[in-house]
Design a protein around this motif. Structure first.
Motif, PDB file in Angstrom:
ATOM      1  N   ILE A 112       0.859  -1.177   0.000  1.00  0.00           N
ATOM      2  CA  ILE A 112       0.000   0.000   0.000  1.00  0.00           C
ATOM      3  C   ILE A 112       0.898   1.231   0.000  1.00  0.00           C
ATOM      4  N   PRO A 113       0.683   2.163  -0.920  1.00  0.00           N
ATOM      5  CA  PRO A 113       1.537   3.346  -0.955  1.00  0.00           C
ATOM      6  C   PRO A 113       1.460   4.139   0.347  1.00  0.00           C
ATOM      7  N   ALA A 114       2.599   4.728   0.731  1.00  0.00           N
ATOM      8  CA  ALA A 114       2.646   5.494   1.971  1.00  0.00           C
ATOM      9  C   ALA A 114       1.969   6.845   1.834  1.00  0.00           C
ATOM     10  N   GLY A 115       1.950   7.415   0.652  1.00  0.00           N
ATOM     11  CA  GLY A 115       1.367   8.732   0.439  1.00  0.00           C
ATOM     12  C   GLY A 115       0.019   8.640  -0.247  1.00  0.00           C
ATOM     13  N   PRO A 116      -0.543   9.775  -0.599  1.00  0.00           N
ATOM     14  CA  PRO A 116      -1.835   9.764  -1.294  1.00  0.00           C
ATOM     15  C   PRO A 116      -1.699   9.217  -2.708  1.00  0.00           C
ATOM     16  N   LEU A 117      -2.767   8.592  -3.181  1.00  0.00           N
ATOM     17  CA  LEU A 117      -2.762   8.027  -4.536  1.00  0.00           C
ATOM     18  C   LEU A 117      -2.786   9.113  -5.604  1.00  0.00           C
ATOM     19  N   ILE A 118      -3.487  10.204  -5.317  1.00  0.00           N
ATOM     20  CA  ILE A 118      -3.598  11.313  -6.261  1.00  0.00           C
ATOM     21  C   ILE A 118      -3.483  12.621  -5.493  1.00  0.00           C
ATOM     22  N   PRO A 119      -3.106  13.703  -6.176  1.00  0.00           N
ATOM     23  CA  PRO A 119      -3.148  15.003  -5.495  1.00  0.00           C
ATOM     24  C   PRO A 119      -4.597  15.421  -5.262  1.00  0.00           C
ATOM     25  N   MET A 120      -4.795  16.285  -4.303  1.00  0.00           N
ATOM     26  CA  MET A 120      -6.149  16.761  -4.006  1.00  0.00           C
ATOM     27  C   MET A 120      -6.609  17.653  -5.152  1.00  0.00           C
ATOM     28  N   PRO A 121      -7.780  17.354  -5.728  1.00  0.00           N
ATOM     29  CA  PRO A 121      -8.267  18.153  -6.856  1.00  0.00           C
ATOM     30  C   PRO A 121      -8.845  19.490  -6.403  1.00  0.00           C
ATOM     31  N   LEU A 155     -14.649   7.802  13.122  1.00  0.00           N
ATOM     32  CA  LEU A 155     -15.105   8.275  11.807  1.00  0.00           C
ATOM     33  C   LEU A 155     -15.023   9.795  11.733  1.00  0.00           C
ATOM     34  N   GLY A 156     -15.464  10.457  12.777  1.00  0.00           N
ATOM     35  CA  GLY A 156     -15.395  11.916  12.826  1.00  0.00           C
ATOM     36  C   GLY A 156     -13.975  12.428  12.765  1.00  0.00           C
ATOM     37  N   ARG A 157     -13.064  11.749  13.488  1.00  0.00           N
ATOM     38  CA  ARG A 157     -11.652  12.158  13.455  1.00  0.00           C
ATOM     39  C   ARG A 157     -11.047  11.946  12.081  1.00  0.00           C
ATOM     40  N   ILE A 158     -11.352  10.818  11.456  1.00  0.00           N
ATOM     41  CA  ILE A 158     -10.823  10.542  10.117  1.00  0.00           C
ATOM     42  C   ILE A 158     -11.319  11.595   9.133  1.00  0.00           C
ATOM     43  N   LEU A 159     -12.595  11.913   9.212  1.00  0.00           N
ATOM     44  CA  LEU A 159     -13.179  12.913   8.318  1.00  0.00           C
ATOM     45  C   LEU A 159     -12.540  14.285   8.549  1.00  0.00           C
ATOM     46  N   ALA A 160     -12.409  14.692   9.801  1.00  0.00           N
ATOM     47  CA  ALA A 160     -11.818  15.992  10.112  1.00  0.00           C
ATOM     48  C   ALA A 160     -10.352  16.049   9.680  1.00  0.00           C
ATOM     49  N   ASP A 161      -9.589  14.988   9.960  1.00  0.00           N
ATOM     50  CA  ASP A 161      -8.179  14.954   9.559  1.00  0.00           C
ATOM     51  C   ASP A 161      -8.033  14.984   8.047  1.00  0.00           C
ATOM     52  N   SER A 162      -8.881  14.239   7.350  1.00  0.00           N
ATOM     53  CA  SER A 162      -8.824  14.202   5.891  1.00  0.00           C
ATOM     54  C   SER A 162      -9.117  15.570   5.298  1.00  0.00           C
ATOM     55  N   GLN A 163     -10.142  16.227   5.812  1.00  0.00           N
ATOM     56  CA  GLN A 163     -10.489  17.545   5.290  1.00  0.00           C
ATOM     57  C   GLN A 163      -9.408  18.575   5.606  1.00  0.00           C
ATOM     58  N   ALA A 164      -8.813  18.477   6.790  1.00  0.00           N
ATOM     59  CA  ALA A 164      -7.735  19.412   7.149  1.00  0.00           C
ATOM     60  C   ALA A 164      -6.522  19.185   6.246  1.00  0.00           C
ATOM     61  N   ASN A 165      -6.158  17.930   6.028  1.00  0.00           N
ATOM     62  CA  ASN A 165      -5.027  17.625   5.148  1.00  0.00           C
ATOM     63  C   ASN A 165      -5.323  18.046   3.714  1.00  0.00           C
ATOM     64  N   ALA A 166      -6.544  17.849   3.272  1.00  0.00           N
ATOM     65  CA  ALA A 166      -6.914  18.232   1.915  1.00  0.00           C
ATOM     66  C   ALA A 166      -6.861  19.737   1.747  1.00  0.00           C
ATOM     67  N   SER A 167      -7.279  20.472   2.770  1.00  0.00           N
ATOM     68  CA  SER A 167      -7.221  21.936   2.702  1.00  0.00           C
ATOM     69  C   SER A 167      -5.782  22.405   2.596  1.00  0.00           C
ATOM     70  N   ARG A 168      -4.892  21.771   3.345  1.00  0.00           N
ATOM     71  CA  ARG A 168      -3.476  22.115   3.247  1.00  0.00           C
ATOM     72  C   ARG A 168      -2.904  21.695   1.904  1.00  0.00           C
ATOM     73  N   ALA A 169      -3.385  20.574   1.355  1.00  0.00           N
ATOM     74  CA  ALA A 169      -2.868  20.066   0.087  1.00  0.00           C
ATOM     75  C   ALA A 169      -3.213  20.975  -1.078  1.00  0.00           C
ATOM     76  N   THR A 170      -4.303  21.714  -0.955  1.00  0.00           N
ATOM     77  CA  THR A 170      -4.670  22.622  -2.039  1.00  0.00           C
ATOM     78  C   THR A 170      -3.846  23.885  -1.982  1.00  0.00           C
ATOM     79  N   GLY A 171      -3.190  24.148  -0.847  1.00  0.00           N
ATOM     80  CA  GLY A 171      -2.227  25.238  -0.730  1.00  0.00           C
ATOM     81  C   GLY A 171      -2.843  26.594  -0.496  1.00  0.00           C
ATOM     82  N   PRO A 172      -2.021  27.512   0.043  1.00  0.00           N
ATOM     83  CA  PRO A 172      -2.502  28.878   0.253  1.00  0.00           C
ATOM     84  C   PRO A 172      -2.689  29.580  -1.077  1.00  0.00           C
ATOM     85  N   GLY A 173      -3.653  30.442  -1.129  1.00  0.00           N
ATOM     86  CA  GLY A 173      -3.924  31.163  -2.367  1.00  0.00           C
ATOM     87  C   GLY A 173      -4.737  30.352  -3.347  1.00  0.00           C
ATOM     88  N   SER A 174      -5.125  29.163  -2.943  1.00  0.00           N
ATOM     89  CA  SER A 174      -5.936  28.322  -3.810  1.00  0.00           C
ATOM     90  C   SER A 174      -7.325  28.915  -3.933  1.00  0.00           C
TER      91      SER A 174
END
Length: 180
Positions: free
Chosen positions: A7-16, A104-123
């Motif tokens: 299983i890959p250690a990182g995300p399969l795709i970048p956050m769209p 489930l709530g923690r996974i959802l919150a962590d995923s959304q927080a990581n996704a927000s960071r993955a889209t970068g500032p100024g996005s």
């Protein structure tokens, strides 16, 4: 260091980007079997938006699928999310269901927080609505959220909604009588 599980250690795709077209491409790459559900949900959201004269069904659709992609792009996180959903749905022990629901709530919150960071500032993407009364069901159900719990409309979206009140123009704006 490589993992032995394959299983890959990182995300399969970048956050769209946070729009239906980019999300559809991401869903197709992560899970092609989820595309019919995505398309049906999109059609239902657009029909509801038309019927209710509201932008909210489209925003809820994007929020739901953006969260889905945020979880599914990490294989280990997605597998644990499915395990917790199964526990909540099938366990007879109330404490076990509560613990799985909290995870489930923690996974959802962590995923959304990581996704927000993955889209970068100024996005151009909008920050996920974490203040709503309900979180989106990631197993396919649609949820109704009250207007009070929904995020406020952006300036561009608000200008597209016709005003029902008859407010006078702002004082700083010259009236036709002042221009002559």
């Amino acid at each position: 260091m490589t993992t032995l599980t394959g299983i890959p250690a990182g995300p399969l795709i970048p956050m769209p980007d946070r729009n239906p077209a980019a999300l559809r491409v991401a869903v197709a790459r992560l899970s092609p079997e989820a595309l019919p559900r995505f398309d049906t949900h999109w059609a239902d959201a657009m029909n509801q938006a038309r019927d209710e004269f509201s932008l909210l069904p489209g925003r809820h659709f994007v929020d739901h699928w953006w969260a889905w992609v945020a979880i599914q792009r990490w294989p280990e996180r997605a597998a644990r999310f499915r395990e917790c959903e199964h526990i909540v749905a099938t366990s007879d022990d109330k404490a076990t269901r509560r613990a799985a629901s909290a995870e489930l709530g923690r996974i959802l919150a962590d995923s959304q927080a990581n996704a927000s960071r993955a889209t970068g500032p100024g996005s151009t993407t909008r920050t996920p609505n974490t203040s709503s009364a309900t979180s989106p069901s990631l197993t396919g159900g649609t949820s109704k959220t009250s207007l009070a719990a929904s995020p406020k409309l952006s300036a561009s979206a608000a200008s597209a909604v016709p005003s029902t009140s008859r407010n006078p123009p702002p004082a700083s704006r010259p009236t036709p009588k002042d221009r002559s």
